[in-house]
Design a protein around this motif. Structure first.
Motif, mmCIF file in Angstrom:
data_model
loop_
_atom_site.group_PDB
_atom_site.id
_atom_site.type_symbol
_atom_site.label_atom_id
_atom_site.label_comp_id
_atom_site.label_asym_id
_atom_site.label_seq_id
_atom_site.Cartn_x
_atom_site.Cartn_y
_atom_site.Cartn_z
ATOM 1 N N UNK A 1 0.837 -1.203 0.000
ATOM 2 C CA UNK A 1 0.000 0.000 0.000
ATOM 3 C C UNK A 1 0.873 1.254 0.000
ATOM 4 N N UNK A 2 1.834 1.303 0.914
ATOM 5 C CA UNK A 2 2.641 2.510 1.101
ATOM 6 C C UNK A 2 3.526 2.806 -0.104
ATOM 7 N N UNK A 3 4.097 1.770 -0.711
ATOM 8 C CA UNK A 3 5.103 1.964 -1.750
ATOM 9 C C UNK A 3 4.527 2.006 -3.165
ATOM 10 N N UNK A 4 3.412 1.302 -3.411
ATOM 11 C CA UNK A 4 2.928 1.196 -4.785
ATOM 12 C C UNK A 4 1.502 1.714 -5.007
ATOM 13 N N UNK A 5 0.686 1.774 -3.965
ATOM 14 C CA UNK A 5 -0.723 2.105 -4.143
ATOM 15 C C UNK A 5 -1.098 3.476 -3.597
ATOM 16 N N UNK A 6 -0.266 4.048 -2.760
ATOM 17 C CA UNK A 6 -0.624 5.298 -2.088
ATOM 18 C C UNK A 6 -0.454 6.508 -2.996
ATOM 19 N N UNK A 7 -1.454 7.365 -2.976
ATOM 20 C CA UNK A 7 -1.398 8.629 -3.715
ATOM 21 C C UNK A 7 -2.120 9.685 -2.884
ATOM 22 N N UNK A 8 -1.386 10.650 -2.393
ATOM 23 C CA UNK A 8 -1.933 11.622 -1.436
ATOM 24 C C UNK A 8 -3.139 12.390 -1.968
ATOM 25 N N UNK A 9 -3.034 12.917 -3.183
ATOM 26 C CA UNK A 9 -4.083 13.782 -3.698
ATOM 27 C C UNK A 9 -5.383 13.027 -3.927
ATOM 28 N N UNK A 10 -5.317 11.871 -4.550
ATOM 29 C CA UNK A 10 -6.534 11.139 -4.903
ATOM 30 C C UNK A 10 -7.218 10.563 -3.665
ATOM 31 N N UNK A 11 -6.440 10.167 -2.674
ATOM 32 C CA UNK A 11 -7.047 9.528 -1.510
ATOM 33 C C UNK A 11 -7.916 10.512 -0.721
ATOM 34 N N UNK A 12 -7.616 11.801 -0.811
ATOM 35 C CA UNK A 12 -8.413 12.788 -0.088
ATOM 36 C C UNK A 12 -9.830 12.910 -0.655
ATOM 37 N N UNK A 13 -10.040 12.428 -1.884
ATOM 38 C CA UNK A 13 -11.375 12.464 -2.469
ATOM 39 C C UNK A 13 -12.292 11.406 -1.866
ATOM 40 N N UNK A 14 -11.695 10.444 -1.191
ATOM 41 C CA UNK A 14 -12.448 9.330 -0.624
ATOM 42 C C UNK A 14 -12.943 9.629 0.785
ATOM 43 N N UNK A 15 -12.218 10.485 1.523
ATOM 44 C CA UNK A 15 -12.351 10.509 2.979
ATOM 45 C C UNK A 15 -13.301 11.593 3.499
ATOM 46 N N UNK A 16 -14.023 11.221 4.552
ATOM 47 C CA UNK A 16 -14.774 12.142 5.400
ATOM 48 C C UNK A 16 -14.267 11.936 6.820
ATOM 49 N N UNK A 17 -14.128 13.019 7.571
ATOM 50 C CA UNK A 17 -13.613 12.912 8.939
ATOM 51 C C UNK A 17 -14.695 13.295 9.944
#
Length: 331
Positions: free
Chosen positions: A289-305
């Protein structure tokens, strides 16, 4: 003794219904474990929502603090593998179902359940992934082991607006695959395309009963967190030698199909279990996940806090199928 807040659920002896409330506990109220963790974030999963339902089969003992994910810093450790101040992740095993979980300012857990936080991730991003992201990554890893390639055509993701589905769409796109997303929420097409889906198909195309066990081959592979009738039709639409990785049951536990897809097209049905996945391999998936799948910008579109005092409302929404992407809980 420091007092802290936690979401506690317990069975009312008279009504046999669940009581759910935020309460204050002390460290001495926590179950045994070698490592005490100050929890910074947890997350919301379908399994957590099920834990709040009366007569659920998820929680094995009461009282219980739900939350099958947590990320935080080690406060005290009796195990030499973990030191005070170290950032760590805990997901799966009995966390939040048979052992006090992540909806708490402190957690004490067995050392064998703990994964050191990969250096590429923060505690917050680790919980955006959580069990849902881990399950999606494990599904992709299994498809890669079965030989899927970027050149061989589209991969279908069902239940695509859910936690596992959203993560799978984003991760497959990050790896360069063509992704087709299936959802019953047609208004979410733009959301899914923003995550990387090349196109979006209606859930009704897979939910119809009585369809042929062999249909036109469309997909080289699929990730299915739904199960039930949907899975039967996905199997029927796999191309020769295709594979579907199944990890959920929101569409039901029965698969109304025949052996035809397996013996005529040689397709594969692989099961994905994140709860008891071995620790050595678990660490490998987190590094994947950390090395090959993680992308900071796109992941923020998924999350609600949300905050801890908003968790009950959020869990009610997820079991009512009124939830999108990933919700993290800032403890």
């Amino acid at each position: 003794m420091e007092r802290f807040r936690a979401l506690l659920i317990d069975v009312d002896e008279e009504t046999k219904e669940l009581n759910k409330k935020l309460t204050e506990l002390t460290i001495d109220d926590l179950p045994r474990g070698e490592v005490l963790i100050k929890v910074h974030y947890s997350s919301v999963n379908y399994k957590d929502g099920m834990a709040l339902l009366n007569n659920n089969k998820v929680v094995t003992s009461y009282p219980m603090i739900p939350g099958i994910d947590l990320a935080g810093t080690v406060t005290a450790s009796e195990d030499s593998r973990f030191t005070k101040g170290q950032e760590v992740i805990v997901t799966s095993y009995e966390l939040g179902t048979g052992h006090f979980g992540g909806y708490s300012e402190y957690a004490r857990v067995p050392a064998d359940w703990i994964v050191p936080l990969p250096e590429q991730l923060s505690l917050r991003t680790a919980m955006i992934y959580g069990t849902a992201g881990f399950t999606a990554a494990l599904s992709i890893k299994r498809l890669l082991e079965e030989g899927v390639t970027k050149e061989a055509g589209p991969i279908l993701v069902t239940g695509a607006t859910g936690g596992v589905g959203s993560m799978a769409v984003m991760m497959l796109y990050t790896l360069g695959f063509e992704v087709v997303a299936s959802t019953g929420k047609v208004t979410e097409a733009n959301y899914l395309q923003s995550l990387g889906a090349s196109s979006v198909v209606k859930r009704s195309e897979f939910s119809q009963q009585g369809m042929k066990p062999l249909q036109s081959g469309k997909w080289q592979a699929a990730i299915d967190p739904v199960g039930g009738q949907s899975l039967a039709n996905v199997l029927a639409q796999l191309r020769y030698g295709g594979t579907v990785a199944v990890s959920g049951l929101t569409g039901g536990v029965k698969i109304p199909t025949t052996v035809m897809p397996f013996i005529i097209r040689g397709v594969n049905l692989v099961g994905i279990d994140s709860a008891q996945y071995p620790m050595e391999k678990r660490r490998e998936v987190w590094q994947f996940i950390a090395e090959e799948l993680h992308e900071n910008e796109r992941i923020e579109k998924i999350v609600t806090e949300v905050r801890l005092d908003e968790v009950i409302e959020t869990l009610t929404a997820i079991t009512a199928n009124n939830h999108r992407g990933r919700t993290i809980v800032k403890i």
